[in-house]
Design a protein around this motif. Structure first.
Motif, PDB file in Angstrom:
ATOM      1  N   ARG A  58      -6.734  10.221   1.195  1.00 24.65           N
ATOM      2  CA  ARG A  58      -6.537   8.817   1.557  1.00 24.65           C
ATOM      3  C   ARG A  58      -5.093   8.541   1.976  1.00 24.65           C
ATOM      4  O   ARG A  58      -4.833   7.596   2.702  1.00 24.65           O
ATOM      5  CB  ARG A  58      -6.878   7.910   0.372  1.00 24.65           C
ATOM      6  CG  ARG A  58      -8.336   7.861   0.011  1.00 24.65           C
ATOM      7  CD  ARG A  58      -8.582   6.831  -1.074  1.00 24.65           C
ATOM      8  NE  ARG A  58     -10.004   6.668  -1.307  1.00 24.65           N
ATOM      9  CZ  ARG A  58     -10.612   6.906  -2.460  1.00 24.65           C
ATOM     10  NH1 ARG A  58      -9.914   7.304  -3.503  1.00 24.65           N
ATOM     11  NH2 ARG A  58     -11.916   6.725  -2.571  1.00 24.65           N
ATOM     12  N   ASN A  59      -4.174   9.371   1.509  1.00 30.69           N
ATOM     13  CA  ASN A  59      -2.765   9.147   1.809  1.00 30.69           C
ATOM     14  C   ASN A  59      -2.395   9.493   3.240  1.00 30.69           C
ATOM     15  O   ASN A  59      -1.449   8.934   3.783  1.00 30.69           O
ATOM     16  CB  ASN A  59      -1.894   9.978   0.859  1.00 30.69           C
ATOM     17  CG  ASN A  59      -1.874   9.426  -0.534  1.00 30.69           C
ATOM     18  OD1 ASN A  59      -1.169   8.473  -0.816  1.00 30.69           O
ATOM     19  ND2 ASN A  59      -2.664  10.015  -1.425  1.00 30.69           N
TER      20      ASN A  59
ATOM     21  N   PHE B 256      -3.383   0.009  -2.546  1.00 28.88           N
ATOM     22  CA  PHE B 256      -4.168   1.180  -2.146  1.00 28.88           C
ATOM     23  C   PHE B 256      -3.251   2.386  -1.993  1.00 28.88           C
ATOM     24  O   PHE B 256      -2.166   2.268  -1.434  1.00 28.88           O
ATOM     25  CB  PHE B 256      -4.849   0.867  -0.800  1.00 28.88           C
ATOM     26  CG  PHE B 256      -5.751   1.951  -0.287  1.00 28.88           C
ATOM     27  CD1 PHE B 256      -7.080   2.003  -0.674  1.00 28.88           C
ATOM     28  CD2 PHE B 256      -5.283   2.907   0.609  1.00 28.88           C
ATOM     29  CE1 PHE B 256      -7.919   2.988  -0.183  1.00 28.88           C
ATOM     30  CE2 PHE B 256      -6.115   3.902   1.099  1.00 28.88           C
ATOM     31  CZ  PHE B 256      -7.439   3.942   0.703  1.00 28.88           C
ATOM     32  N   PRO B 257      -3.612   3.572  -2.498  1.00 30.66           N
ATOM     33  CA  PRO B 257      -4.873   3.940  -3.161  1.00 30.66           C
ATOM     34  C   PRO B 257      -4.730   4.108  -4.675  1.00 30.66           C
ATOM     35  O   PRO B 257      -5.444   4.922  -5.263  1.00 30.66           O
ATOM     36  CB  PRO B 257      -5.176   5.280  -2.493  1.00 30.66           C
ATOM     37  CG  PRO B 257      -3.814   5.915  -2.335  1.00 30.66           C
ATOM     38  CD  PRO B 257      -2.854   4.784  -2.081  1.00 30.66           C
ATOM     39  N   HIS B 258      -3.820   3.394  -5.325  1.00 30.87           N
ATOM     40  CA  HIS B 258      -3.532   3.607  -6.740  1.00 30.87           C
ATOM     41  C   HIS B 258      -4.671   3.113  -7.640  1.00 30.87           C
ATOM     42  O   HIS B 258      -5.406   2.178  -7.287  1.00 30.87           O
ATOM     43  CB  HIS B 258      -2.236   2.897  -7.123  1.00 30.87           C
ATOM     44  CG  HIS B 258      -1.015   3.562  -6.571  1.00 30.87           C
ATOM     45  ND1 HIS B 258       0.231   2.984  -6.620  1.00 30.87           N
ATOM     46  CD2 HIS B 258      -0.848   4.760  -5.957  1.00 30.87           C
ATOM     47  CE1 HIS B 258       1.111   3.799  -6.058  1.00 30.87           C
ATOM     48  NE2 HIS B 258       0.472   4.879  -5.656  1.00 30.87           N
TER      49      HIS B 258
ATOM     50  N   SER C 195       0.861  -1.173   0.000  1.00 32.41           N
ATOM     51  CA  SER C 195       0.000   0.000   0.000  1.00 32.41           C
ATOM     52  C   SER C 195       0.903   1.230   0.000  1.00 32.41           C
ATOM     53  O   SER C 195       2.118   1.116   0.182  1.00 32.41           O
ATOM     54  CB  SER C 195      -0.917   0.008   1.229  1.00 32.41           C
ATOM     55  OG  SER C 195      -1.842  -1.057   1.193  1.00 32.41           O
ATOM     56  N   HIS C 196       0.304   2.393  -0.197  1.00 35.44           N
ATOM     57  CA  HIS C 196       1.100   3.616  -0.337  1.00 35.44           C
ATOM     58  C   HIS C 196       0.480   4.737   0.485  1.00 35.44           C
ATOM     59  O   HIS C 196      -0.737   4.872   0.546  1.00 35.44           O
ATOM     60  CB  HIS C 196       1.186   4.023  -1.806  1.00 35.44           C
ATOM     61  CG  HIS C 196       1.888   3.012  -2.653  1.00 35.44           C
ATOM     62  ND1 HIS C 196       3.224   3.114  -2.970  1.00 35.44           N
ATOM     63  CD2 HIS C 196       1.446   1.867  -3.235  1.00 35.44           C
ATOM     64  CE1 HIS C 196       3.573   2.078  -3.711  1.00 35.44           C
ATOM     65  NE2 HIS C 196       2.510   1.300  -3.888  1.00 35.44           N
ATOM     66  N   ALA C 197       1.337   5.554   1.088  1.00 30.99           N
ATOM     67  CA  ALA C 197       0.870   6.674   1.901  1.00 30.99           C
ATOM     68  C   ALA C 197       1.948   7.747   1.931  1.00 30.99           C
ATOM     69  O   ALA C 197       3.114   7.508   1.615  1.00 30.99           O
ATOM     70  CB  ALA C 197       0.532   6.220   3.319  1.00 30.99           C
ATOM     71  N   GLY C 198       1.546   8.936   2.343  1.00 27.98           N
ATOM     72  CA  GLY C 198       2.483  10.039   2.485  1.00 27.98           C
ATOM     73  C   GLY C 198       1.747  11.265   2.989  1.00 27.98           C
ATOM     74  O   GLY C 198       0.510  11.309   2.999  1.00 27.98           O
ATOM     75  N   ALA C 199       2.497  12.256   3.398  1.00 26.53           N
ATOM     76  CA  ALA C 199       1.904  13.461   3.958  1.00 26.53           C
ATOM     77  C   ALA C 199       1.434  14.411   2.863  1.00 26.53           C
ATOM     78  O   ALA C 199       1.925  14.380   1.732  1.00 26.53           O
ATOM     79  CB  ALA C 199       2.914  14.180   4.850  1.00 26.53           C
TER      80      ALA C 199
ATOM     81  N   ARG D 271      -8.624   6.401   5.992  1.00 25.72           N
ATOM     82  CA  ARG D 271      -7.896   5.249   5.458  1.00 25.72           C
ATOM     83  C   ARG D 271      -8.339   3.956   6.136  1.00 25.72           C
ATOM     84  O   ARG D 271      -8.618   2.951   5.469  1.00 25.72           O
ATOM     85  CB  ARG D 271      -6.398   5.472   5.642  1.00 25.72           C
ATOM     86  CG  ARG D 271      -5.547   4.451   4.915  1.00 25.72           C
ATOM     87  CD  ARG D 271      -4.067   4.716   5.086  1.00 25.72           C
ATOM     88  NE  ARG D 271      -3.322   3.814   4.213  1.00 25.72           N
ATOM     89  CZ  ARG D 271      -2.826   4.142   3.039  1.00 25.72           C
ATOM     90  NH1 ARG D 271      -2.961   5.374   2.582  1.00 25.72           N
ATOM     91  NH2 ARG D 271      -2.174   3.261   2.311  1.00 25.72           N
ATOM     92  N   LEU D 272      -8.404   3.951   7.448  1.00 24.81           N
ATOM     93  CA  LEU D 272      -8.843   2.755   8.158  1.00 24.81           C
ATOM     94  C   LEU D 272     -10.260   2.382   7.758  1.00 24.81           C
ATOM     95  O   LEU D 272     -10.564   1.197   7.532  1.00 24.81           O
ATOM     96  CB  LEU D 272      -8.770   2.986   9.661  1.00 24.81           C
ATOM     97  CG  LEU D 272      -7.364   2.978  10.282  1.00 24.81           C
ATOM     98  CD1 LEU D 272      -7.445   3.385  11.749  1.00 24.81           C
ATOM     99  CD2 LEU D 272      -6.712   1.603  10.149  1.00 24.81           C
TER     100      LEU D 272
END
Length: 403
Positions: free
Chosen positions: A52-53, A319-321, A10-14, A59-60
């Motif tokens: 979503r990131n 997620f979330p691509h 999965s992918h995330a960032g600020a 996200r949860l």
């Protein structure tokens, strides 16, 4: 019981300006000037989807609606001072290194805080650069102490890069530190390709070749003796598919045999010295040291699971691509795993990721009982594809890739 599902990709960032507090204060003015002129090139990082990131509650909620209870978090948003996402960004020139490395440190510190908002449910991956090995080792030790159980993301090295290739022994302190700390080394698809030119042909060629360039890390580390010198190192190839692996391992074993033939083959003149330092065949190193973040596994990949190793494969939603399975992960799992035995399904969907990334399956079980797909649901073949789904898992035409 409901199926416990962990996304190993999965992918995330600020949000861009939210990185500022994580930067050294000496860089704040420079960051402010850079951020003011920055233009976001990615549609999925623009409102309303972008939150979503970094919105932990959203996200949860969305992942639970999709049946997923935990995830490994790779980067997604743009780190400070980067022209593009780190996965595809070129290695910095010497004059660029200091501030780009500071940008990645800011992301890593944000990621540690983001994971802390959902204890036990997020394994954050720390980013490093290869320009300064001592700096990389220091950041790896920081990430371990900060609880980033997702390990380390090592960038690929395309031909002509400003840093040595991944098979160079100059990186041994990185491998040694990761092995010592039990930190997985991740190599994600999208990295290692030559510079992406903004024209139609280059974009098409990039999509065709990008996975192959990421695969190169496997044979670089094998023939570079990395797994020989560091037998406890865990190396994860993520979002590169899995169908290419059986053929590539057969090819690498073939070359290994030819390299070890003394003067009997022409290949030995080239590869003999490197192969003479290896005690195992390439396929044996893979079986001991390597794992596959197979992400949105397609139905054509599951018949190959025993050749690859059921204990090596980990599913991911990406997620979330757009190419990910959200919000149709339940349908994606049915399409790919409906006829896979329960024990193997559990290993690929949760057990292997728990072993590699340190998730506590007992602690996650109540979440799975609450939101996970039932065993009966996943055993039902998918007879109708969800309308509007964009993940490759729903493509009616699937192939076994040559690379």
């Amino acid at each position: 019981m409901n199926q416990l599902v962990i996304s190993a990709d999965s992918h995330a960032g600020a949000d861009l300006l939210d990185y500022r507090p994580y930067l050294e204060s000496r860089l704040h003015d420079e960051f402010d000037a850079w951020a003011k002129g920055y233009v976001n090139p990615f549609a999925d990082l623009q409102a309303p989807e972008a939150t979503r990131n970094w919105d932990s509650d959203r996200r949860l909620r969305e992942l639970e609606e999709d049946g997923i209870v935990a995830e490994v978090l790779f980067p997604n948003t743009i780190a400070p001072f980067f022209p593009m996402a780190n996965l595809t960004a070129p290695h910095p020139a010497p004059g660029e290194y200091e501030r780009l490395a500071a940008g990645l440190r800011a992301h890593n510190r944000w990621m540690a805080d983001f994971c802390a908002q959902a204890p036990g449910r997020r394994a954050g991956v720390a980013q490093i650069m290869l320009n300064d090995v001592d700096d990389a080792v220091e950041e790896i030790r920081w990430a371990h102490a900060a609880g980033l159980t997702g390990g380390v993301l090592v960038p690929g090295v395309p031909p002509g890069a400003s840093v040595p290739p991944l098979h160079s022994e100059v990186y041994d302190p990185i491998w040694r530190t990761c092995a010592e700390l039990g930190m997985p080394v991740n190599h994600h698809g999208g990295t290692g390709a030559p510079g992406l030119e903004p024209n139609p042909v280059s974009l098409a060629v990039f999509i065709v070749e990008v996975s192959w360039y990421a695969h190169r890390a496997l044979w670089h580390l094998i023939f570079g003796g990395v797994f020989e010198r560091h037998p406890d190192l865990r190396f994860v190839l993520t979002e590169q598919g899995s169908d290419w692996i059986p053929g590539v391992l057969k090819t690498l074993d073939y070359y290994y045999s030819r390299f070890r033939s003394g003067d009997a083959t022409a290949e030995a003149k080239f590869g003999g010295p490197a192969a003479s330092r290896l005690s195992l065949k390439p396929s044996e190193y893979f079986a001991r040291n390597c794992y596959v973040g197979a992400t949105f596994m397609k139905p054509s990949e599951t018949p190959l699971r025993h050749e690859i190793g059921v204990e090596r494969l980990m599913w991911g939603s990406d997620f979330p691509h757009d190419e990910g399975t959200f919000p149709y992960s339940r349908e994606a799992l049915r399409r790919t795993f409906h006829d896979v035995p329960a024990e193997e399904k559990t290993a690929i969907l949760a057990g292997n990721a728990a072993r590699v990334y340190g998730f506590d399956l007992d602690a996650l079980r109540p979440h799975a009982d609450r939101v996970g797909p039932s065993e009966e649901e996943l055993a039902q073949p998918l007879t109708e594809l969800p309308e509007g789904a964009t993940s490759p898992v729903f493509n009616l035409e699937t192939i076994i890739r040559a690379w």
